[in-house]
Structures are given as C-alpha cells and as structure tokens.
Design a protein around this motif. Structure first.
Motif, PDB file in Angstrom:
ATOM      1  N   THR A 161       0.818  -1.223   0.000  1.00 18.74           N
ATOM      2  CA  THR A 161       0.000   0.000   0.000  1.00 18.74           C
ATOM      3  C   THR A 161       0.850   1.271   0.000  1.00 18.74           C
ATOM      4  N   ILE A 162       2.185   1.142  -0.040  1.00 20.70           N
ATOM      5  CA  ILE A 162       3.071   2.295   0.132  1.00 20.70           C
ATOM      6  C   ILE A 162       3.564   2.802  -1.224  1.00 20.70           C
ATOM      7  N   THR A 163       3.570   4.126  -1.371  1.00 17.53           N
ATOM      8  CA  THR A 163       4.137   4.776  -2.559  1.00 17.53           C
ATOM      9  C   THR A 163       5.232   5.740  -2.119  1.00 17.53           C
ATOM     10  N   LEU A 164       6.366   5.670  -2.791  1.00 16.78           N
ATOM     11  CA  LEU A 164       7.475   6.595  -2.532  1.00 16.78           C
ATOM     12  C   LEU A 164       7.498   7.649  -3.627  1.00 16.78           C
ATOM     13  N   GLU A 165       7.446   8.906  -3.223  1.00 22.89           N
ATOM     14  CA  GLU A 165       7.496  10.024  -4.165  1.00 22.89           C
ATOM     15  C   GLU A 165       8.708  10.886  -3.877  1.00 22.89           C
ATOM     16  N   ARG A 166       9.394  11.328  -4.949  1.00 22.32           N
ATOM     17  CA  ARG A 166      10.542  12.223  -4.816  1.00 22.32           C
ATOM     18  C   ARG A 166      10.540  13.196  -5.985  1.00 22.32           C
ATOM     19  N   PRO A 167      11.078  14.386  -5.774  1.00 20.77           N
ATOM     20  CA  PRO A 167      11.021  15.425  -6.815  1.00 20.77           C
ATOM     21  C   PRO A 167      11.699  14.986  -8.106  1.00 20.77           C
TER      22      PRO A 167
ATOM     23  N   PHE B  52      12.146  12.970   0.179  1.00 23.03           N
ATOM     24  CA  PHE B  52      11.161  12.066  -0.410  1.00 23.03           C
ATOM     25  C   PHE B  52      10.030  11.854   0.594  1.00 23.03           C
ATOM     26  N   THR B  53       8.928  11.321   0.095  1.00 22.43           N
ATOM     27  CA  THR B  53       7.757  11.087   0.938  1.00 22.43           C
ATOM     28  C   THR B  53       7.262   9.666   0.740  1.00 22.43           C
ATOM     29  N   LEU B  54       6.869   9.037   1.839  1.00 21.48           N
ATOM     30  CA  LEU B  54       6.206   7.742   1.799  1.00 21.48           C
ATOM     31  C   LEU B  54       4.729   7.941   2.128  1.00 21.48           C
ATOM     32  N   HIS B  55       3.860   7.546   1.193  1.00 19.55           N
ATOM     33  CA  HIS B  55       2.415   7.609   1.393  1.00 19.55           C
ATOM     34  C   HIS B  55       1.879   6.187   1.497  1.00 19.55           C
ATOM     35  N   SER B  56       0.847   5.993   2.286  1.00 20.98           N
ATOM     36  CA  SER B  56       0.183   4.703   2.352  1.00 20.98           C
ATOM     37  C   SER B  56      -1.317   4.871   2.174  1.00 20.98           C
ATOM     38  N   LYS B  57      -1.929   3.898   1.511  1.00 22.15           N
ATOM     39  CA  LYS B  57      -3.376   3.930   1.313  1.00 22.15           C
ATOM     40  C   LYS B  57      -4.123   3.677   2.620  1.00 22.15           C
ATOM     41  N   ALA B  58      -3.445   3.037   3.568  1.00 27.06           N
ATOM     42  CA  ALA B  58      -4.037   2.762   4.884  1.00 27.06           C
ATOM     43  C   ALA B  58      -2.999   3.088   5.947  1.00 27.06           C
TER      44      ALA B  58
END
Length: 322
Positions: free
Chosen positions: A198-204, A286-292
C-alpha cells in the motif's frame, strides 16, 4: 570540559555497579554531571537543556539506541549548529546499539568508555548526517512534529515488528535477538497486504515507486545486527551522504525466503536484490504515502500509525566523539 552524562537506568546490558564504574572513569577526565532518566522523553529534555546552556561542551548518552535518539532530538530541538551545540558521545548499554557500532565503537560499555576517553584526549571527532521525518503537508498527518533519527526509520513491515517487540517488553520479556526473530515471523503471518503493498514513494523529478510492502530508510550501514552479524539492506548508506531506501513489493513465502536469506548473507558490497526489490541511494527529500495507516518506527522506537511521512537527509548535522 564540562559534560552532561545522561544515564538510562533500564539499559539492557549495564548493571548499576557497571554504571558506577563508568561514571567514575568519565568523571576523572572532565567536570561531569550525571543525571538518571526518570520517564520517557526525559533524555530528550536533558539534551535540549544542554543545547540551550552556555557551558556544556559534551553530552554523553549511556544507554541503548532509544536513549541516543532522545538525546539527539533534544540537542537538535532548534536545528543543527555545529559551532554552538555540544558534541555527542555514546556509551552503548542497550541490546543492539546500532548507532554506536556503526560509528566503530566496541559493543561492550567499558571498552567503549576507554575508546571515548582516548578520543577526548586526542581530540578525535567526526561530523555525521542524520535523517529527519515529519508529517506531510496537506495530509492528515501534517501536524506530526519533525523527529530526527540516527540510523534508520521504516513505514510498514519493520515498524510492525518493532511494535510487537515493544508489546512483549511491556509484558516483561527481555529484549533478545530471538524475541525479534519470533516477532518477524508473527508480523509476516499477520501481514494483510504482503502480496500487494500500500506504500508509494514520491521524490522530486522522478516517477513514483508504488505498491511497496516494506520501506526501510537507512542513514548508515549496517542497518542492524542479528547477534554479532551485521545486516546490510542498503550497503551504500553512510553518515556522509543522504538517505538510502530498500523497498520490497512482495512478501510471499518464496519472496521472504529469498530476501531474508539475502539479508542474512548481505555484505558491505552486496545487499538484497531482485525484481521486487527497489534500492535508492543518497536521497535528500522524499515522501512515503500509504493507502491505509501503517506503523512507523525510528531508531527502533515505535511511533504509532501514519499515512504519510516526509523524509529529509541532513548532512553535517551533529559532532560525535569517536
């Protein structure tokens, strides 16, 4: 030199008698004030007081990685300032002592104290980078205050293991490597999203990395130890660079067997690898997002559930006596 010694009386591997010997040895070389922590967060408060004082030149943390983390967060409450802030020294007293061992200190507190005293006499120190994690702006976690970590953080699986270990310790279990191994197995068996993360890593400036089950963030290498065996999920991680990440997209039984074996056999030159493994080196933001909501850990301390965490690698953040 005037120094503050922060002593965790619950440190796993030091008895009261050993702590008295160490305090006496340190006091023979400096003007030492020793304070025993009395509550969770006390070491952070003491570190902040030392940072805001005008005459303390050194803070010595006697305890495990949790004590060190609290002291560091106190010292850096107002941000890094190499010219003004006291230096940090560590006498390992916990069960694993990752930060101290990554710095090259002996894992035995008496030997580490001897090395520390030699370093002070010879003026040996180094400047290390640290990680900073905070709630992400525009999300439900944006009010979560920033927190520094010295060697690792994680959102998801590894943080769940840390949380399970903390629960066992609260029930009176000793913090042993066998306890950690048992909780890894239990976390795996109870992991609901081990096949589809469920985790997404986003970076510029880069495409997002999606569907992660495991997201290990490292500020140094090794990441941890199993007994005396160092583990290297991110072999290139260093106190002199930004942050490294190991992400795993699948935790099926074959994948766990493969990556677990690779981790146990990892070296400073080679870590886990494969089509479901993602490794990123020297990241600044960077950012780690999770759906839950997922558990978050920093330096082996469980910090509750989060859906979004923003990480920053800060170079040259702190002076350490080694």
């Amino acid at each position: 030199m005037r120094a503050l010694l922060v002593v965790n009386p619950a440190a796993t591997t030091t008895s009261e008698r050993t702590r008295d010997v160490l305090i006496h040895a340190l006091a023979s070389e400096m003007k030492l004030e020793a304070v025993t922590t009395e509550y969770r967060g006390h070491a952070r408060d003491l570190g902040r007081q030392a940072a805001e004082s005008k005459d303390i030149e050194l803070v010595v943390a006697l305890g495990g990685d949790g004590t060190v983390n609290e002291v560091v967060n106190g010292l850096l409450h107002h941000g890094p300032d190499l010219d003004r802030l006291p230096g940090l020294a560590v006498v390992p007293g916990g069960s694993t002592n990752v930060f101290a061992r990554a710095l090259g200190l002996p894992n035995e507190p008496v030997e580490a104290t001897g090395q520390l005293l030699d370093a002070l006499r010879e003026g040996r120190e180094r400047t290390v980078g640290l990680g900073l994690a905070a709630g992400t702006a525009g999300t439900e976690d944006e009010a979560v205050p920033p927190r520094w970590f010295t060697f690792s953080a994680g959102l998801g699986f590894d943080a769940g293991v840390v949380g399970r270990v903390e629960q066992q310790r609260e029930r009176g279990k000793r913090s042993t490597h066998a306890l950690y191994v048992r909780q890894v197995v239990r976390q795996f068996l109870g992991e609901p999203d081990r096949r589809h993360g469920t985790i997404t890593l986003e970076r510029p400036g880069e495409d997002p990395v999606t569907d992660l089950v495991v997201s290990i963030v490292s500020n140094t290498s090794p990441w941890s130890f199993l007994g005396n065996r160092p583990l290297y999920p991110t072999p290139q991680a260093s106190f002199d660079t930004g942050l490294d990440v190991l992400g795993l997209k699948k935790l099926s039984t074959p994948a766990v067997t493969r990556y677990g074996t690779q981790l146990l056999m990892s070296t400073p030159e080679r870590g886990p690898r494969g089509k479901n493994a993602v490794t990123l080196h020297d990241l600044t933001d960077f950012t780690l997002h999770s759906k839950a909501p997922l558990p978050l850990q920093m330096d082996g301390d469980h910090l509750g559930l989060r859906t979004s965490v923003t990480f920053t690698g800060v170079r040259r953040a702190l002076r350490v006596i080694v």
